[in-house]
Enzyme design. Structure first.
Site, short mmCIF file in Angstrom:
data_model
loop_
_atom_site.label_atom_id
_atom_site.label_comp_id
_atom_site.label_asym_id
_atom_site.label_seq_id
_atom_site.Cartn_x
_atom_site.Cartn_y
_atom_site.Cartn_z
N SER A 113 -4.85 -17.75 -41.58
CA SER A 113 -3.43 -18.65 -42.10
C SER A 113 -3.92 -18.54 -43.79
O SER A 113 -4.84 -17.79 -44.02
CB SER A 113 -3.80 -19.97 -41.38
OG SER A 113 -4.96 -20.61 -42.16
N TYR B 83 0.90 -18.31 -41.47
CA TYR B 83 1.31 -19.77 -41.45
C TYR B 83 0.70 -20.50 -42.38
O TYR B 83 -0.62 -20.12 -42.82
CB TYR B 83 1.31 -20.37 -40.05
CG TYR B 83 -0.29 -20.41 -39.46
CD1 TYR B 83 -1.04 -21.63 -39.65
CD2 TYR B 83 -0.70 -19.36 -38.69
CE1 TYR B 83 -2.14 -21.84 -38.97
CE2 TYR B 83 -2.35 -19.46 -38.45
CZ TYR B 83 -2.86 -20.66 -38.55
OH TYR B 83 -4.21 -20.63 -38.39
#
Length: 128
Positions: free
Chosen positions: A39, A72
């Site tokens: 991430s 993300y």
């Protein structure tokens, strides 16, 4: 061949378009940690400024070396200015690189994206 704007508008009217929703421009990667599951960690105050949500898919591009990837967004501690590339993404975009973080949304109508420009400490210089 003449471009028919009315015909294009007619075609687009019923479509869902992928449009820019959020943009953090010229941010600087503080840390690149390959040992994390993956991430990009962004201070929550910076995420809020552009309407990013924890877990939202983002496109990250490097102005320094041209790397680009999707991952993300993960909310980090507010006010720190610390942006961390985690997991395999840390092999593509490294600490010290200037990046742009973008999120997109589906919409049938135009949307006004929330955009900010940052300095090397990831402080907001201006909203655009």
């Amino acid at each position: 061949m003449k471009f028919d704007l009315q015909a294009v508008r007619g075609l687009v009217a019923g479509m869902q378009l992928v449009l820019l929703k959020s943009k953090i421009h010229r941010a600087c990667v503080s840390i690149a940690d390959v040992e994390y599951e993956g991430s990009i960690e962004i201070p929550s105050d910076l995420m809020e400024a552009v309407g990013l949500i924890d877990g939202e898919r983002v496109l990250v591009t490097s102005a320094s070396k041209g790397g680009r990837l999707e991952t993300y967004a993960q909310a980090g501690k507010p006010g720190t200015g610390t942006i961390i590339m985690n997991g395999g993404a840390a092999h593509v975009i490294k600490a010290g690189e200037r990046i742009t973080i973008m999120a997109f949304a589906l919409s049938k109508t135009p949307i006004v994206p929330l955009k900010v420009v940052c300095n090397e400490k990831n402080e907001i210089l201006r909203k655009i």
